[in-house]
Design an enzyme around this catalytic site. Sequence first.
Site, mmCIF file in Angstrom:
data_model
loop_
_atom_site.group_PDB
_atom_site.id
_atom_site.type_symbol
_atom_site.label_atom_id
_atom_site.label_comp_id
_atom_site.label_asym_id
_atom_site.label_seq_id
_atom_site.Cartn_x
_atom_site.Cartn_y
_atom_site.Cartn_z
ATOM 1 N N GLU A 98 -1.343 -4.206 -4.384
ATOM 2 C CA GLU A 98 -2.598 -4.389 -3.513
ATOM 3 C C GLU A 98 -2.733 -5.183 -4.193
ATOM 4 O O GLU A 98 -2.578 -7.307 -3.064
ATOM 5 C CB GLU A 98 -3.329 -3.444 -3.559
ATOM 6 C CG GLU A 98 -3.403 -1.953 -2.668
ATOM 7 C CD GLU A 98 -4.019 -0.743 -3.809
ATOM 8 O OE1 GLU A 98 -4.553 -1.255 -5.004
ATOM 9 O OE2 GLU A 98 -3.375 0.140 -3.356
ATOM 10 N N GLU A 168 6.015 1.838 -8.731
ATOM 11 C CA GLU A 168 5.214 1.932 -8.085
ATOM 12 C C GLU A 168 5.745 2.191 -6.690
ATOM 13 O O GLU A 168 5.272 1.064 -5.958
ATOM 14 C CB GLU A 168 3.788 1.804 -8.152
ATOM 15 C CG GLU A 168 2.704 1.837 -9.147
ATOM 16 C CD GLU A 168 1.364 2.013 -9.692
ATOM 17 O OE1 GLU A 168 0.993 2.565 -9.641
ATOM 18 O OE2 GLU A 168 1.395 0.460 -8.452
#
Length: 251
Positions: A98, A168
């Site tokens: 993010e 991730e």
Amino acid sequence: MNQRKKIIAANWKMYKNLAEANDFFTFLIEKLPKTKAEILIAPSFTSLWHAFETTREHPVEIIAQNMHQEEKGAYTGEVSAAMLKSVGIQRVILGHSERREYFGETDTLLKAKVNTALQNELKVIFCIGEKLEQRKANTHFELVKNQLQNALFELNKSDWKHIVIAYEPVWAIGTGETASPQQAQEMHQFIRETIAGAYGSDTADAVSILYGGSVKPDNAPALFSQPDIDGGLVGGASLEVDSFIDIIKAV
Ligand code: PEP
């Protein structure tokens, strides 16, 4: 059995105000199971000091979600490594997808952040992982290798004691879609081999590599039983005490 540290880390992102964080810690402390894993929680900056004070007598480490690469300066709204240290923080998450996606953080910037963190004696959880289009194009191994090389491969061998990797896959973060245990293991093994290629297998074998991406109580046991998965970085499912505890029990 390897001797690597097992770690369950919670990334709360921009959730939970001070009162909500406080409630969580009250319940967590009450219910925390006995575990050999390290339990890490990354609340927002505004809760760090209080969280640190609340948990200091308990086997829970409060960590930060981000920091700035400069030591200090005219960077309105930013937080430095020394500021984190001043409220008891010993570890920071860097390179979360993010941050890369919404805040334009590049490998070059992340390399600077990692260096600053280590110079300030902060440990690092460094996040890497491919987007869906890269997996579909079968470039995910190359991408992950580049992310590692660009940000971490000028570190000294001894610096790796202070690094944890979190793999991730971006397509699995907050989507409810998880990498299968086989997909995750395959990438974790690749990451370990890549680190071994640069620093030797003694270094690679000692690095904890966490999986992140929609880890939940029901998928955690199969993921954590893989030989190269040393725990998880957990977003959504870390916001509720009960599901977080179930994930801790799975490691
Ligand atoms: C994360 O934010 O690092 C993450 C893995 O989120 P989630 O568990 O919600 O996919």
